[in-house]
Design a protein around this motif. Structure first.
Motif, mmCIF file in Angstrom:
data_model
loop_
_atom_site.group_PDB
_atom_site.id
_atom_site.type_symbol
_atom_site.label_atom_id
_atom_site.label_comp_id
_atom_site.label_asym_id
_atom_site.label_seq_id
_atom_site.Cartn_x
_atom_site.Cartn_y
_atom_site.Cartn_z
ATOM 1 N N ASP A 91 0.815 -1.224 0.000
ATOM 2 C CA ASP A 91 0.000 0.000 0.000
ATOM 3 C C ASP A 91 0.842 1.264 0.000
ATOM 4 O O ASP A 91 0.575 2.197 -0.767
ATOM 5 N N LEU A 92 1.855 1.306 0.874
ATOM 6 C CA LEU A 92 2.678 2.527 0.915
ATOM 7 C C LEU A 92 3.412 2.705 -0.412
ATOM 8 O O LEU A 92 3.498 3.818 -0.936
ATOM 9 N N SER A 93 3.904 1.610 -0.992
ATOM 10 C CA SER A 93 4.598 1.720 -2.282
ATOM 11 C C SER A 93 3.639 2.185 -3.372
ATOM 12 O O SER A 93 3.985 3.030 -4.197
ATOM 13 N N ALA A 94 2.426 1.636 -3.373
ATOM 14 C CA ALA A 94 1.458 2.005 -4.422
ATOM 15 C C ALA A 94 1.099 3.488 -4.314
ATOM 16 O O ALA A 94 1.060 4.202 -5.325
ATOM 17 N N HIS A 95 0.865 3.981 -3.088
ATOM 18 C CA HIS A 95 0.514 5.403 -2.937
ATOM 19 C C HIS A 95 1.715 6.296 -3.243
ATOM 20 O O HIS A 95 1.536 7.398 -3.793
ATOM 21 N N ALA A 96 2.913 5.831 -2.936
ATOM 22 C CA ALA A 96 4.096 6.631 -3.263
ATOM 23 C C ALA A 96 4.225 6.737 -4.786
ATOM 24 O O ALA A 96 4.436 7.827 -5.336
#
Ligand code: ATP
Length: 455
Positions: free
Chosen positions: A279-284
Protein backbone atom coordinates in the motif's frame (compact mmCIF):
# COMPACT_ATOMS: atom_id res chain seq x y z
CA UNK A 1 -19.95 -27.58 23.01
CA UNK A 2 -19.21 -29.55 19.86
CA UNK A 3 -19.60 -28.37 16.28
CA UNK A 4 -22.80 -30.44 15.99
CA UNK A 5 -24.33 -28.77 19.05
CA UNK A 6 -23.65 -25.37 17.58
CA UNK A 7 -25.23 -26.27 14.23
CA UNK A 8 -28.26 -27.84 15.83
CA UNK A 9 -28.67 -24.97 18.27
CA UNK A 10 -30.56 -21.85 17.43
CA UNK A 11 -32.02 -20.85 14.10
CA UNK A 12 -31.10 -17.56 12.48
CA UNK A 13 -34.84 -16.80 12.26
CA UNK A 14 -35.11 -16.94 16.08
CA UNK A 15 -32.33 -14.36 16.37
CA UNK A 16 -33.73 -12.08 13.66
CA UNK A 17 -37.12 -12.23 15.32
CA UNK A 18 -35.79 -11.43 18.81
CA UNK A 19 -33.61 -8.66 17.39
CA UNK A 20 -36.66 -6.98 15.90
CA UNK A 21 -39.09 -7.66 18.74
CA UNK A 22 -36.78 -6.24 21.41
CA UNK A 23 -35.26 -3.36 19.47
CA UNK A 24 -31.78 -4.56 18.53
CA UNK A 25 -32.08 -4.49 14.72
CA UNK A 26 -34.96 -3.47 12.46
CA UNK A 27 -35.26 -3.96 8.69
CA UNK A 28 -34.64 -0.55 7.12
CA UNK A 29 -37.54 1.42 5.56
CA UNK A 30 -39.97 -1.27 6.66
CA UNK A 31 -43.00 0.99 6.18
CA UNK A 32 -42.04 1.22 2.48
CA UNK A 33 -41.53 -2.51 2.05
CA UNK A 34 -37.89 -2.45 3.19
CA UNK A 35 -34.65 -2.04 1.27
CA UNK A 36 -32.56 -5.09 0.46
CA UNK A 37 -29.89 -5.86 3.03
CA UNK A 38 -30.25 -2.59 4.92
CA UNK A 39 -30.88 -2.58 8.63
CA UNK A 40 -31.44 0.04 11.29
CA UNK A 41 -30.18 -0.43 14.81
CA UNK A 42 -32.74 0.11 17.57
CA UNK A 43 -32.30 1.36 21.14
CA UNK A 44 -30.68 -1.87 22.41
CA UNK A 45 -28.67 -2.53 19.25
CA UNK A 46 -27.14 0.89 19.36
CA UNK A 47 -26.02 0.45 22.97
CA UNK A 48 -24.41 -2.85 22.05
CA UNK A 49 -22.71 -1.43 18.98
CA UNK A 50 -21.26 1.38 21.06
CA UNK A 51 -19.91 -1.15 23.54
CA UNK A 52 -18.30 -3.20 20.75
CA UNK A 53 -16.58 -0.12 19.32
CA UNK A 54 -15.55 1.05 22.75
CA UNK A 55 -14.03 -2.32 23.71
CA UNK A 56 -12.12 -2.47 20.43
CA UNK A 57 -10.83 1.08 20.85
CA UNK A 58 -9.90 0.35 24.42
CA UNK A 59 -7.88 -2.76 23.52
CA UNK A 60 -6.38 -1.42 20.27
CA UNK A 61 -5.66 2.23 21.12
CA UNK A 62 -6.13 3.32 24.73
CA UNK A 63 -4.45 0.40 26.48
CA UNK A 64 -1.38 0.59 24.21
CA UNK A 65 1.23 3.20 23.52
CA UNK A 66 2.12 1.97 20.02
CA UNK A 67 -1.22 2.61 18.26
CA UNK A 68 -3.00 5.89 17.57
CA UNK A 69 -6.40 6.60 16.06
CA UNK A 70 -7.73 8.64 13.14
CA UNK A 71 -11.03 9.29 11.39
CA UNK A 72 -10.68 9.81 7.66
CA UNK A 73 -13.39 10.89 5.24
CA UNK A 74 -15.72 8.44 3.50
CA UNK A 75 -15.59 10.24 0.16
CA UNK A 76 -12.16 11.30 -1.03
CA UNK A 77 -10.00 11.76 -4.12
CA UNK A 78 -10.64 8.89 -6.61
CA UNK A 79 -6.91 8.56 -7.13
CA UNK A 80 -6.79 6.80 -3.77
CA UNK A 81 -8.83 3.92 -5.26
CA UNK A 82 -6.78 3.89 -8.42
CA UNK A 83 -3.58 3.51 -6.37
CA UNK A 84 -5.02 0.96 -3.95
CA UNK A 85 -6.06 -1.29 -6.84
CA UNK A 86 -9.78 -1.10 -6.00
CA UNK A 87 -10.75 0.43 -9.34
CA UNK A 88 -9.04 -2.37 -11.27
CA UNK A 89 -9.34 -5.40 -9.08
CA UNK A 90 -12.14 -5.00 -6.56
CA UNK A 91 -14.71 -7.12 -8.39
CA UNK A 92 -16.72 -10.22 -7.82
CA UNK A 93 -17.81 -12.50 -10.68
CA UNK A 94 -21.58 -12.15 -11.21
CA UNK A 95 -23.90 -14.56 -13.00
CA UNK A 96 -27.68 -14.91 -13.44
CA UNK A 97 -29.66 -18.12 -13.14
CA UNK A 98 -31.48 -18.58 -16.47
CA UNK A 99 -34.27 -20.47 -14.74
CA UNK A 100 -35.22 -18.22 -11.78
CA UNK A 101 -33.27 -15.03 -12.67
CA UNK A 102 -31.52 -15.01 -9.28
CA UNK A 103 -28.39 -12.87 -9.33
CA UNK A 104 -25.52 -14.88 -7.91
CA UNK A 105 -21.79 -14.76 -7.24
CA UNK A 106 -20.42 -17.40 -9.60
CA UNK A 107 -17.55 -18.23 -7.23
CA UNK A 108 -20.09 -19.20 -4.57
CA UNK A 109 -22.11 -21.63 -6.73
CA UNK A 110 -21.55 -25.20 -5.62
CA UNK A 111 -21.79 -28.19 -7.96
CA UNK A 112 -23.08 -26.00 -10.78
CA UNK A 113 -26.47 -25.81 -9.00
CA UNK A 114 -28.55 -22.67 -8.40
CA UNK A 115 -28.92 -22.22 -4.60
CA UNK A 116 -32.33 -20.54 -5.16
CA UNK A 117 -34.19 -22.94 -7.49
CA UNK A 118 -31.91 -26.00 -7.73
CA UNK A 119 -31.61 -25.97 -11.54
CA UNK A 120 -28.29 -27.31 -12.78
CA UNK A 121 -25.88 -25.62 -15.19
CA UNK A 122 -28.28 -22.92 -16.41
CA UNK A 123 -26.29 -19.73 -15.85
CA UNK A 124 -25.28 -16.71 -17.92
CA UNK A 125 -21.58 -16.17 -18.64
CA UNK A 126 -19.91 -14.75 -15.49
CA UNK A 127 -19.05 -11.03 -15.72
CA UNK A 128 -16.86 -9.00 -13.42
CA UNK A 129 -18.73 -6.49 -11.29
CA UNK A 130 -16.94 -3.69 -9.42
CA UNK A 131 -18.09 -3.52 -5.82
CA UNK A 132 -17.50 0.19 -5.20
CA UNK A 133 -20.54 2.45 -4.92
CA UNK A 134 -20.16 5.38 -7.24
CA UNK A 135 -21.49 8.91 -6.88
CA UNK A 136 -20.83 12.39 -8.26
CA UNK A 137 -19.56 15.24 -6.17
CA UNK A 138 -20.63 18.81 -6.95
CA UNK A 139 -23.33 20.10 -9.30
CA UNK A 140 -21.93 18.74 -12.58
CA UNK A 141 -22.40 15.08 -13.35
CA UNK A 142 -19.51 14.10 -15.59
CA UNK A 143 -16.39 11.95 -15.53
CA UNK A 144 -14.41 14.54 -13.59
CA UNK A 145 -16.92 14.59 -10.71
CA UNK A 146 -17.00 10.81 -10.13
CA UNK A 147 -16.27 9.79 -6.56
CA UNK A 148 -16.62 6.57 -4.61
CA UNK A 149 -17.91 5.70 -1.17
CA UNK A 150 -14.96 4.00 0.50
CA UNK A 151 -15.12 0.18 0.40
CA UNK A 152 -12.74 -0.07 3.40
CA UNK A 153 -11.34 2.31 5.98
CA UNK A 154 -7.75 1.04 5.57
CA UNK A 155 -6.73 3.43 2.80
CA UNK A 156 -7.37 6.36 5.17
CA UNK A 157 -4.50 5.09 7.29
CA UNK A 158 -2.10 4.68 4.35
CA UNK A 159 -2.72 8.12 2.86
CA UNK A 160 -2.25 9.67 6.30
CA UNK A 161 0.84 7.63 7.19
CA UNK A 162 3.20 10.57 6.86
CA UNK A 163 0.88 13.05 8.63
CA UNK A 164 0.43 10.72 11.57
CA UNK A 165 4.07 9.68 11.81
CA UNK A 166 5.31 13.26 11.71
CA UNK A 167 2.70 14.71 14.06
CA UNK A 168 3.11 11.97 16.68
CA UNK A 169 6.83 11.28 16.10
CA UNK A 170 6.07 7.56 16.50
CA UNK A 171 8.87 5.14 15.75
CA UNK A 172 8.41 1.71 14.19
CA UNK A 173 6.66 -0.48 15.00
CA UNK A 174 3.44 1.50 15.43
CA UNK A 175 -0.15 1.28 14.29
CA UNK A 176 -2.96 3.53 13.08
CA UNK A 177 -6.53 2.51 13.91
CA UNK A 178 -9.91 3.65 12.66
CA UNK A 179 -13.58 2.78 13.10
CA UNK A 180 -16.06 3.87 10.48
CA UNK A 181 -18.61 3.09 7.80
CA UNK A 182 -17.67 1.35 4.56
CA UNK A 183 -19.78 0.57 1.52
CA UNK A 184 -19.75 -2.27 -1.00
CA UNK A 185 -22.23 -2.94 -3.74
CA UNK A 186 -22.38 -6.62 -2.78
CA UNK A 187 -24.02 -8.92 -5.36
CA UNK A 188 -25.54 -11.27 -2.83
CA UNK A 189 -26.64 -10.06 0.57
CA UNK A 190 -28.08 -12.72 2.80
CA UNK A 191 -27.84 -13.89 6.35
CA UNK A 192 -29.13 -10.81 8.13
CA UNK A 193 -26.39 -8.32 9.12
CA UNK A 194 -23.54 -10.66 8.04
CA UNK A 195 -23.23 -9.09 4.60
CA UNK A 196 -24.79 -5.71 3.91
CA UNK A 197 -23.98 -2.91 1.47
CA UNK A 198 -23.39 -0.37 4.21
CA UNK A 199 -21.47 -1.63 7.21
CA UNK A 200 -19.00 -0.52 9.83
CA UNK A 201 -15.39 -1.59 10.05
CA UNK A 202 -12.75 -1.54 12.79
CA UNK A 203 -9.36 -1.70 11.12
CA UNK A 204 -5.78 -1.21 12.26
CA UNK A 205 -2.67 -0.92 10.11
CA UNK A 206 0.43 -1.95 12.03
CA UNK A 207 3.61 -0.61 10.40
CA UNK A 208 6.82 -2.52 11.10
CA UNK A 209 10.40 -2.72 9.94
CA UNK A 210 10.80 -5.40 7.23
CA UNK A 211 14.01 -6.46 9.00
CA UNK A 212 12.28 -6.82 12.37
CA UNK A 213 12.69 -10.52 13.25
CA UNK A 214 9.54 -10.53 15.38
CA UNK A 215 6.55 -12.23 13.73
CA UNK A 216 3.90 -9.52 13.93
CA UNK A 217 1.38 -11.52 11.89
CA UNK A 218 1.32 -14.30 14.52
CA UNK A 219 1.28 -11.70 17.29
CA UNK A 220 -1.89 -10.10 15.90
CA UNK A 221 -3.62 -13.43 15.38
CA UNK A 222 -3.16 -14.14 19.10
CA UNK A 223 -4.07 -10.64 20.27
CA UNK A 224 -7.23 -10.59 18.23
CA UNK A 225 -8.34 -13.99 19.52
CA UNK A 226 -7.76 -12.69 23.03
CA UNK A 227 -10.09 -9.80 22.28
CA UNK A 228 -12.89 -12.19 21.32
CA UNK A 229 -12.38 -14.15 24.53
CA UNK A 230 -12.70 -10.84 26.36
CA UNK A 231 -16.12 -10.42 24.75
CA UNK A 232 -17.13 -13.74 26.28
CA UNK A 233 -17.46 -15.74 23.05
CA UNK A 234 -17.33 -19.51 23.40
CA UNK A 235 -13.83 -20.41 22.06
CA UNK A 236 -15.29 -23.48 20.27
CA UNK A 237 -17.25 -21.12 18.08
CA UNK A 238 -14.07 -19.51 16.70
CA UNK A 239 -11.28 -20.83 14.50
CA UNK A 240 -8.33 -19.48 12.56
CA UNK A 241 -8.03 -20.36 8.90
CA UNK A 242 -5.03 -19.50 6.73
CA UNK A 243 -5.80 -18.52 3.14
CA UNK A 244 -4.26 -20.75 0.51
CA UNK A 245 -2.16 -18.93 -2.13
CA UNK A 246 -4.90 -18.74 -4.83
CA UNK A 247 -7.32 -17.13 -2.35
CA UNK A 248 -5.01 -14.27 -1.39
CA UNK A 249 -6.06 -10.71 -2.27
CA UNK A 250 -3.88 -8.75 -4.70
CA UNK A 251 -2.12 -6.93 -1.85
CA UNK A 252 -1.59 -9.81 0.54
CA UNK A 253 1.51 -11.86 1.35
CA UNK A 254 -0.38 -13.99 3.87
CA UNK A 255 -3.87 -13.78 5.34
CA UNK A 256 -5.54 -15.63 8.20
CA UNK A 257 -9.23 -15.30 8.90
CA UNK A 258 -10.81 -15.61 12.29
CA UNK A 259 -13.97 -17.52 11.44
CA UNK A 260 -17.12 -17.94 13.47
CA UNK A 261 -19.54 -20.81 13.43
CA UNK A 262 -22.73 -19.01 12.44
CA UNK A 263 -26.07 -20.80 12.03
CA UNK A 264 -25.26 -21.67 8.39
CA UNK A 265 -21.68 -22.82 9.05
CA UNK A 266 -18.24 -21.22 9.29
CA UNK A 267 -17.96 -17.64 8.02
CA UNK A 268 -15.38 -14.87 8.12
CA UNK A 269 -15.44 -12.58 11.12
CA UNK A 270 -12.08 -10.88 10.83
CA UNK A 271 -9.22 -10.91 8.33
CA UNK A 272 -5.62 -10.59 9.54
CA UNK A 273 -3.55 -9.76 6.47
CA UNK A 274 0.16 -9.31 5.95
CA UNK A 275 0.10 -6.59 3.30
CA UNK A 276 3.87 -6.21 2.96
CA UNK A 277 4.85 -2.82 1.54
CA UNK A 278 2.10 -2.97 -1.11
CA UNK A 279 0.00 0.00 0.00
CA UNK A 280 2.68 2.53 0.92
CA UNK A 281 4.60 1.72 -2.28
CA UNK A 282 1.46 2.01 -4.42
CA UNK A 283 0.51 5.40 -2.94
CA UNK A 284 4.10 6.63 -3.26
CA UNK A 285 4.15 5.61 -6.94
CA UNK A 286 0.75 7.20 -7.74
CA UNK A 287 1.16 10.40 -5.71
CA UNK A 288 4.83 11.00 -6.42
CA UNK A 289 5.37 11.54 -2.66
CA UNK A 290 7.89 9.40 -0.87
CA UNK A 291 5.97 7.57 1.87
CA UNK A 292 9.00 6.16 3.60
CA UNK A 293 10.14 6.14 7.20
CA UNK A 294 13.51 7.47 8.27
CA UNK A 295 15.21 5.03 10.60
CA UNK A 296 17.54 7.11 12.79
CA UNK A 297 19.52 4.06 13.95
CA UNK A 298 20.32 2.78 10.49
CA UNK A 299 20.39 6.31 9.07
CA UNK A 300 18.31 5.28 6.05
CA UNK A 301 14.81 5.51 4.61
CA UNK A 302 12.77 2.32 4.62
CA UNK A 303 9.29 1.38 3.47
CA UNK A 304 7.52 -0.27 6.41
CA UNK A 305 5.60 -3.51 6.10
CA UNK A 306 2.02 -3.68 7.30
CA UNK A 307 -0.03 -6.22 9.24
CA UNK A 308 -3.75 -5.46 9.29
CA UNK A 309 -6.46 -6.89 11.55
CA UNK A 310 -9.84 -5.85 10.06
CA UNK A 311 -13.30 -6.69 11.33
CA UNK A 312 -16.91 -5.55 10.88
CA UNK A 313 -18.86 -4.26 13.90
CA UNK A 314 -22.05 -5.78 12.49
CA UNK A 315 -20.48 -9.24 12.20
CA UNK A 316 -19.28 -9.03 15.81
CA UNK A 317 -22.81 -8.17 16.84
CA UNK A 318 -24.31 -11.10 14.91
CA UNK A 319 -21.74 -13.42 16.45
CA UNK A 320 -22.53 -12.18 19.98
CA UNK A 321 -26.27 -12.60 19.47
CA UNK A 322 -25.80 -16.10 18.03
CA UNK A 323 -23.42 -17.17 20.74
CA UNK A 324 -25.41 -15.77 23.66
CA UNK A 325 -28.88 -16.98 22.63
CA UNK A 326 -30.41 -19.88 24.54
CA UNK A 327 -33.88 -21.28 25.14
CA UNK A 328 -33.98 -22.88 28.57
CA UNK A 329 -36.38 -24.82 30.77
CA UNK A 330 -36.11 -23.81 34.41
CA UNK A 331 -36.38 -26.12 37.42
CA UNK A 332 -40.03 -25.15 37.96
CA UNK A 333 -40.80 -26.04 34.34
CA UNK A 334 -40.97 -22.44 33.09
CA UNK A 335 -39.40 -21.63 29.75
CA UNK A 336 -37.14 -18.67 29.17
CA UNK A 337 -35.22 -17.20 26.26
CA UNK A 338 -31.98 -15.72 27.50
CA UNK A 339 -28.98 -13.93 26.05
CA UNK A 340 -25.97 -14.97 28.12
CA UNK A 341 -23.99 -11.84 27.25
CA UNK A 342 -20.79 -10.98 29.07
CA UNK A 343 -21.60 -7.81 31.07
CA UNK A 344 -19.38 -5.59 28.90
CA UNK A 345 -21.38 -6.25 25.72
CA UNK A 346 -24.88 -6.35 27.25
CA UNK A 347 -27.04 -3.36 26.23
CA UNK A 348 -28.03 -2.91 29.88
CA UNK A 349 -25.98 -4.09 32.85
CA UNK A 350 -28.63 -3.56 35.52
CA UNK A 351 -32.43 -3.45 35.57
CA UNK A 352 -34.26 -1.76 38.44
CA UNK A 353 -37.63 -3.42 39.06
CA UNK A 354 -40.16 -2.44 41.74
CA UNK A 355 -41.98 -5.57 42.91
CA UNK A 356 -45.23 -4.05 41.70
CA UNK A 357 -46.45 -0.76 40.31
CA UNK A 358 -47.49 0.92 43.50
CA UNK A 359 -47.71 4.45 44.91
CA UNK A 360 -45.47 3.61 47.84
CA UNK A 361 -42.88 1.56 45.97
CA UNK A 362 -42.57 3.87 42.96
CA UNK A 363 -40.62 6.74 44.62
CA UNK A 364 -38.32 4.32 46.48
CA UNK A 365 -37.60 2.39 43.28
CA UNK A 366 -36.94 5.66 41.42
CA UNK A 367 -34.49 6.65 44.14
CA UNK A 368 -32.67 3.33 43.65
CA UNK A 369 -32.67 3.91 39.89
CA UNK A 370 -31.10 7.33 40.47
CA UNK A 371 -28.27 5.65 42.39
CA UNK A 372 -27.71 3.05 39.68
CA UNK A 373 -28.22 5.07 36.49
CA UNK A 374 -25.11 7.29 36.49
CA UNK A 375 -22.82 4.32 37.10
CA UNK A 376 -24.23 1.48 34.99
CA UNK A 377 -26.06 1.05 31.68
CA UNK A 378 -29.47 0.49 33.20
CA UNK A 379 -33.19 0.17 32.63
CA UNK A 380 -36.29 0.76 34.76
CA UNK A 381 -39.32 -1.45 34.26
CA UNK A 382 -42.51 -1.55 36.29
CA UNK A 383 -45.01 -2.92 33.75
CA UNK A 384 -46.69 -6.30 34.37
CA UNK A 385 -45.74 -9.02 36.87
CA UNK A 386 -42.23 -9.33 38.29
CA UNK A 387 -41.86 -12.80 36.74
CA UNK A 388 -42.57 -11.40 33.29
CA UNK A 389 -40.11 -8.57 33.85
CA UNK A 390 -37.34 -11.02 34.80
CA UNK A 391 -38.09 -12.90 31.55
CA UNK A 392 -37.94 -9.66 29.58
CA UNK A 393 -34.56 -8.74 31.07
CA UNK A 394 -33.23 -12.28 30.48
CA UNK A 395 -34.30 -12.00 26.87
CA UNK A 396 -32.18 -8.88 26.31
CA UNK A 397 -29.27 -10.27 28.32
CA UNK A 398 -29.26 -7.92 31.34
CA UNK A 399 -26.87 -9.59 33.81
CA UNK A 400 -28.34 -8.19 37.04
CA UNK A 401 -31.80 -7.16 38.23
CA UNK A 402 -32.36 -5.08 41.37
CA UNK A 403 -35.76 -5.67 42.92
CA UNK A 404 -37.31 -3.09 45.19
CA UNK A 405 -39.99 -4.57 47.50
CA UNK A 406 -42.12 -3.42 50.42
CA UNK A 407 -39.39 -4.25 52.94
CA UNK A 408 -37.12 -1.80 51.13
CA UNK A 409 -39.18 1.08 52.47
CA UNK A 410 -38.25 0.04 56.03
CA UNK A 411 -34.81 -1.56 55.74
CA UNK A 412 -33.34 0.39 52.80
CA UNK A 413 -32.19 -2.89 51.25
CA UNK A 414 -32.86 -4.42 47.81
CA UNK A 415 -32.45 -7.82 46.18
CA UNK A 416 -29.96 -8.46 43.39
CA UNK A 417 -30.85 -11.30 41.02
CA UNK A 418 -28.19 -12.91 38.84
CA UNK A 419 -29.36 -13.68 35.26
CA UNK A 420 -27.36 -16.91 34.92
CA UNK A 421 -27.61 -18.54 38.36
CA UNK A 422 -30.89 -16.78 39.26
CA UNK A 423 -29.53 -16.54 42.81
CA UNK A 424 -30.78 -13.62 44.89
CA UNK A 425 -28.73 -11.55 47.35
CA UNK A 426 -30.04 -8.90 49.75
CA UNK A 427 -27.92 -5.75 49.95
CA UNK A 428 -28.35 -2.30 51.48
CA UNK A 429 -28.86 0.60 49.04
CA UNK A 430 -25.81 2.41 50.41
CA UNK A 431 -23.60 -0.50 49.29
CA UNK A 432 -25.48 -1.19 46.06
CA UNK A 433 -23.11 0.36 43.48
CA UNK A 434 -20.10 -1.41 44.96
CA UNK A 435 -21.85 -4.78 45.21
CA UNK A 436 -23.26 -4.50 41.68
CA UNK A 437 -19.77 -3.78 40.45
CA UNK A 438 -18.36 -6.83 42.26
CA UNK A 439 -21.06 -9.03 40.67
CA UNK A 440 -20.33 -7.67 37.19
CA UNK A 441 -16.58 -8.18 37.61
CA UNK A 442 -17.20 -11.77 38.74
CA UNK A 443 -19.32 -12.39 35.60
CA UNK A 444 -16.58 -11.16 33.27
CA UNK A 445 -14.96 -13.89 31.15
CA UNK A 446 -11.46 -15.17 31.82
CA UNK A 447 -8.99 -13.80 29.27
CA UNK A 448 -6.08 -16.13 28.58
CA UNK A 449 -2.56 -14.70 28.50
CA UNK A 450 -0.87 -14.17 25.14
CA UNK A 451 1.37 -17.23 25.65
CA UNK A 452 -1.58 -19.48 26.45
CA UNK A 453 -3.01 -19.00 22.95
CA UNK A 454 -2.04 -21.50 20.32
CA UNK A 455 -2.34 -20.35 16.68
P1 ATP B 1 -16.04 -11.48 2.62
O1 ATP B 1 -15.06 -12.51 2.10
O2 ATP B 1 -16.97 -12.00 3.68
O3 ATP B 1 -16.72 -10.69 1.55
P2 ATP B 1 -13.81 -9.74 2.78
O4 ATP B 1 -12.69 -10.73 2.91
O5 ATP B 1 -14.07 -9.11 1.49
O6 ATP B 1 -15.15 -10.39 3.37
P3 ATP B 1 -12.41 -7.67 4.11
O7 ATP B 1 -12.20 -6.85 2.91
O8 ATP B 1 -11.25 -8.46 4.65
O9 ATP B 1 -13.65 -8.64 3.88
O10 ATP B 1 -13.05 -6.75 5.23
C1 ATP B 1 -12.72 -6.87 6.60
C2 ATP B 1 -13.93 -7.19 7.44
O11 ATP B 1 -15.00 -6.28 7.19
C3 ATP B 1 -14.53 -8.56 7.20
O12 ATP B 1 -13.83 -9.57 7.90
C4 ATP B 1 -15.94 -8.40 7.73
O13 ATP B 1 -15.97 -8.52 9.15
C5 ATP B 1 -16.25 -6.95 7.37
N1 ATP B 1 -17.04 -6.91 6.14
C6 ATP B 1 -16.58 -6.94 4.86
N2 ATP B 1 -17.59 -6.86 3.98
C7 ATP B 1 -18.73 -6.76 4.71
C8 ATP B 1 -20.11 -6.64 4.38
N3 ATP B 1 -20.53 -6.56 3.12
N4 ATP B 1 -21.01 -6.56 5.39
C9 ATP B 1 -20.61 -6.61 6.68
N5 ATP B 1 -19.32 -6.71 7.05
C10 ATP B 1 -18.39 -6.79 6.09
Amino acid sequence: MTEADIVEGVSLEAIVSLAKRRGFVFPSAEIYGGFAASYDYGPLGVEMKRQIRELWWQAMVRERDDIVGIESSIITNSKVWEASGHLDTFHDPMTDCLNCQARLRSDQIEENTCPECGSVGRFTEAREFNLMLKTNVGPVVDASSVAYLRPETAQGMFINFENVQQSTRKRLPFGIAQIGKSFRNEITTKQFIFRTREFEQMEMEFFCDPQDPFDWHTYWKKERLRWYYRLGVNPDRLRLRDHNPEELSHYSKATSDIEVHYQWGWGELEGIAHRGEYDLSAHAAHSGKSLSYFDPDRNEHIIPHVVEPAVGVDRVMLMLLSDAYAEETLENGDQRTVLHFAPDVAPAEVAVLPLSRNEKLGPTARRVYDVVRPRFRSQYDDAQSIGRRYRRQDEIGTPLAVTVDFDTIDDDAVTIRDRDTMKQTRVSISELPEVLNQHLVAMRPHIPEYDEIDV
